[in-house]
Design a protein around this motif. Structure first.
Motif, PDB file in Angstrom:
ATOM      1  N   THR A   1       0.922  -1.263  -0.085  1.00 29.24           N
ATOM      2  CA  THR A   1      -0.481  -0.060   0.419  1.00 29.24           C
ATOM      3  C   THR A   1       0.656   1.361  -0.311  1.00 29.24           C
ATOM      4  O   THR A   1       2.034   0.658   0.533  1.00 29.24           O
ATOM      5  CB  THR A   1      -1.206   0.345   1.179  1.00 29.24           C
ATOM      6  OG1 THR A   1      -0.212   0.028   2.656  1.00 29.24           O
ATOM      7  CG2 THR A   1      -1.559  -0.852   1.594  1.00 29.24           C
ATOM      8  N   ARG A   2       0.292   2.835  -0.404  1.00 33.29           N
ATOM      9  CA  ARG A   2       0.906   3.464  -0.045  1.00 33.29           C
ATOM     10  C   ARG A   2       1.597   3.488   1.223  1.00 33.29           C
ATOM     11  O   ARG A   2       2.734   4.881   1.231  1.00 33.29           O
ATOM     12  CB  ARG A   2      -0.139   4.967  -0.350  1.00 33.29           C
ATOM     13  CG  ARG A   2      -0.344   5.110  -1.488  1.00 33.29           C
ATOM     14  CD  ARG A   2      -1.163   6.564  -1.893  1.00 33.29           C
ATOM     15  NE  ARG A   2      -1.406   5.706  -3.309  1.00 33.29           N
ATOM     16  CZ  ARG A   2      -2.739   6.235  -3.785  1.00 33.29           C
ATOM     17  NH1 ARG A   2      -3.474   6.289  -3.140  1.00 33.29           N
ATOM     18  NH2 ARG A   2      -2.903   6.358  -5.282  1.00 33.29           N
TER      19      ARG A   2
ATOM     20  N   HIS B   1       1.978   1.463   3.611  1.00 29.46           N
ATOM     21  CA  HIS B   1       3.317  -0.176   3.971  1.00 29.46           C
ATOM     22  C   HIS B   1       3.563  -0.603   3.185  1.00 29.46           C
ATOM     23  O   HIS B   1       3.436  -0.648   1.606  1.00 29.46           O
ATOM     24  CB  HIS B   1       1.588  -0.952   4.560  1.00 29.46           C
ATOM     25  CG  HIS B   1       1.270  -0.832   5.790  1.00 29.46           C
ATOM     26  ND1 HIS B   1      -0.204   0.149   5.501  1.00 29.46           N
ATOM     27  CD2 HIS B   1       0.972   0.121   6.561  1.00 29.46           C
ATOM     28  CE1 HIS B   1      -0.641   0.402   6.353  1.00 29.46           C
ATOM     29  NE2 HIS B   1      -0.217   0.255   7.336  1.00 29.46           N
TER      30      HIS B   1
ATOM     31  N   ARG C   1       3.688  -5.486   5.377  1.00 30.81           N
ATOM     32  CA  ARG C   1       2.221  -6.313   4.822  1.00 30.81           C
ATOM     33  C   ARG C   1       2.732  -7.646   4.428  1.00 30.81           C
ATOM     34  O   ARG C   1       1.735  -8.778   5.221  1.00 30.81           O
ATOM     35  CB  ARG C   1       2.391  -6.156   3.388  1.00 30.81           C
ATOM     36  CG  ARG C   1       1.404  -4.706   3.791  1.00 30.81           C
ATOM     37  CD  ARG C   1       0.682  -4.411   4.404  1.00 30.81           C
ATOM     38  NE  ARG C   1      -0.791  -4.966   3.402  1.00 30.81           N
ATOM     39  CZ  ARG C   1      -1.968  -4.608   4.175  1.00 30.81           C
ATOM     40  NH1 ARG C   1      -1.990  -4.398   5.182  1.00 30.81           N
ATOM     41  NH2 ARG C   1      -3.060  -4.664   3.476  1.00 30.81           N
TER      42      ARG C   1
ATOM     43  N   TYR D   1     -10.505  -9.139   4.960  1.00 31.47           N
ATOM     44  CA  TYR D   1     -11.129  -8.049   6.164  1.00 31.47           C
ATOM     45  C   TYR D   1     -10.069  -7.813   6.974  1.00 31.47           C
ATOM     46  O   TYR D   1      -9.925  -6.603   7.494  1.00 31.47           O
ATOM     47  CB  TYR D   1     -12.433  -8.619   7.246  1.00 31.47           C
ATOM     48  CG  TYR D   1     -13.465  -9.261   7.142  1.00 31.47           C
ATOM     49  CD1 TYR D   1     -14.160  -8.009   6.737  1.00 31.47           C
ATOM     50  CD2 TYR D   1     -13.873  -9.799   7.677  1.00 31.47           C
ATOM     51  CE1 TYR D   1     -15.755  -8.436   6.079  1.00 31.47           C
ATOM     52  CE2 TYR D   1     -15.336 -10.735   6.746  1.00 31.47           C
ATOM     53  CZ  TYR D   1     -16.080  -9.603   6.171  1.00 31.47           C
ATOM     54  OH  TYR D   1     -17.551  -9.814   5.373  1.00 31.47           O
TER      55      TYR D   1
ATOM     56  N   LEU E   1      -6.782  -7.297   5.586  1.00 32.04           N
ATOM     57  CA  LEU E   1      -5.583  -6.413   4.978  1.00 32.04           C
ATOM     58  C   LEU E   1      -6.333  -6.290   3.807  1.00 32.04           C
ATOM     59  O   LEU E   1      -5.464  -5.336   3.609  1.00 32.04           O
ATOM     60  CB  LEU E   1      -5.150  -8.347   3.944  1.00 32.04           C
ATOM     61  CG  LEU E   1      -3.993  -8.993   4.360  1.00 32.04           C
ATOM     62  CD1 LEU E   1      -3.605  -9.619   3.319  1.00 32.04           C
ATOM     63  CD2 LEU E   1      -2.857  -8.098   5.263  1.00 32.04           C
ATOM     64  N   ARG E   2      -7.551  -5.473   3.584  1.00 31.10           N
ATOM     65  CA  ARG E   2      -8.622  -4.875   3.003  1.00 31.10           C
ATOM     66  C   ARG E   2      -9.308  -3.733   3.550  1.00 31.10           C
ATOM     67  O   ARG E   2      -9.023  -3.892   4.530  1.00 31.10           O
ATOM     68  CB  ARG E   2      -9.636  -5.819   1.933  1.00 31.10           C
ATOM     69  CG  ARG E   2      -9.137  -6.262   1.063  1.00 31.10           C
ATOM     70  CD  ARG E   2      -9.949  -7.246  -0.018  1.00 31.10           C
ATOM     71  NE  ARG E   2     -10.394  -5.853  -0.575  1.00 31.10           N
ATOM     72  CZ  ARG E   2     -12.117  -6.130  -1.181  1.00 31.10           C
ATOM     73  NH1 ARG E   2     -13.074  -6.335  -0.707  1.00 31.10           N
ATOM     74  NH2 ARG E   2     -12.069  -4.779  -1.577  1.00 31.10           N
ATOM     75  N   HIS E   3      -8.670  -2.527   3.106  1.00 30.43           N
ATOM     76  CA  HIS E   3      -9.138  -1.237   3.657  1.00 30.43           C
ATOM     77  C   HIS E   3     -10.405  -1.308   3.225  1.00 30.43           C
ATOM     78  O   HIS E   3     -11.035  -1.408   2.207  1.00 30.43           O
ATOM     79  CB  HIS E   3      -8.432   0.381   3.054  1.00 30.43           C
ATOM     80  CG  HIS E   3      -8.878   1.124   4.208  1.00 30.43           C
ATOM     81  ND1 HIS E   3      -9.701   1.955   3.518  1.00 30.43           N
ATOM     82  CD2 HIS E   3      -7.846   2.197   4.744  1.00 30.43           C
ATOM     83  CE1 HIS E   3      -9.814   2.911   4.307  1.00 30.43           C
ATOM     84  NE2 HIS E   3      -9.142   2.682   4.598  1.00 30.43           N
ATOM     85  N   PRO E   4     -11.859  -0.652   4.188  1.00 30.08           N
ATOM     86  CA  PRO E   4     -12.842  -0.574   4.093  1.00 30.08           C
ATOM     87  C   PRO E   4     -13.367   0.200   2.373  1.00 30.08           C
ATOM     88  O   PRO E   4     -14.552  -0.235   2.411  1.00 30.08           O
ATOM     89  CB  PRO E   4     -13.198   0.159   5.458  1.00 30.08           C
ATOM     90  CG  PRO E   4     -12.927  -0.517   6.326  1.00 30.08           C
ATOM     91  CD  PRO E   4     -11.586  -0.473   5.166  1.00 30.08           C
ATOM     92  N   ASP E   5     -12.591   1.151   2.007  1.00 29.84           N
ATOM     93  CA  ASP E   5     -12.828   1.977   1.278  1.00 29.84           C
ATOM     94  C   ASP E   5     -11.985   1.127  -0.261  1.00 29.84           C
ATOM     95  O   ASP E   5     -12.742   2.176  -1.190  1.00 29.84           O
ATOM     96  CB  ASP E   5     -12.727   3.524   1.380  1.00 29.84           C
ATOM     97  CG  ASP E   5     -12.903   4.134   2.242  1.00 29.84           C
ATOM     98  OD1 ASP E   5     -14.547   3.367   3.226  1.00 29.84           O
ATOM     99  OD2 ASP E   5     -12.850   4.655   3.175  1.00 29.84           O
ATOM    100  N   ASP E   6     -11.759   0.173  -0.277  1.00 32.76           N
ATOM    101  CA  ASP E   6     -11.675  -0.238  -1.120  1.00 32.76           C
ATOM    102  C   ASP E   6     -12.336  -1.058  -2.107  1.00 32.76           C
ATOM    103  O   ASP E   6     -12.708  -2.260  -1.735  1.00 32.76           O
ATOM    104  CB  ASP E   6      -9.755  -1.360  -0.677  1.00 32.76           C
ATOM    105  CG  ASP E   6      -9.319  -1.870  -1.973  1.00 32.76           C
ATOM    106  OD1 ASP E   6      -9.050  -0.950  -3.234  1.00 32.76           O
ATOM    107  OD2 ASP E   6      -8.425  -2.780  -1.493  1.00 32.76           O
ATOM    108  N   HIS E   7     -12.474  -0.279  -3.479  1.00 34.85           N
ATOM    109  CA  HIS E   7     -13.533  -1.567  -3.935  1.00 34.85           C
ATOM    110  C   HIS E   7     -12.695  -2.277  -5.243  1.00 34.85           C
ATOM    111  O   HIS E   7     -13.513  -2.668  -6.496  1.00 34.85           O
ATOM    112  CB  HIS E   7     -14.291   0.146  -4.785  1.00 34.85           C
ATOM    113  CG  HIS E   7     -15.161   0.375  -3.366  1.00 34.85           C
ATOM    114  ND1 HIS E   7     -15.699  -0.540  -2.969  1.00 34.85           N
ATOM    115  CD2 HIS E   7     -14.489   1.928  -3.093  1.00 34.85           C
ATOM    116  CE1 HIS E   7     -16.517   0.572  -1.722  1.00 34.85           C
ATOM    117  NE2 HIS E   7     -15.770   1.901  -2.618  1.00 34.85           N
TER     118      HIS E   7
END
Length: 54
Positions: free
Chosen positions: A3-4, A6, A11, A35, A37-43
């Motif tokens: 991610t930007r 991490h 990770r 749940y 590893l993913r960000h809630p806003d990641d689509h």
């Protein structure tokens, strides 16, 4: 998985920590990975292939 905020190494350490529980069912492991590893806003679409070697 990188991610930007991490690095890939950070990770991967988190991923290995999630996978270090052989008593979990495969379904529980998938849920934990999705749940945890993913960000809630990641689509973005995600596909998992999880298997237990016997």
């Amino acid at each position: 998985m990188e991610t930007r905020l991490h690095s890939i190494d950070d990770r991967l350490d988190v991923l290995l920590g999630y996978l270090d529980a052989p008593h979990r069912s495969l379904e529980e492991t998938c849920d934990l990975l999705l749940y945890g590893l993913r960000h809630p806003d990641d689509h973005d679409d995600v596909a998992l292939l999880v298997a237990r070697a016997l």
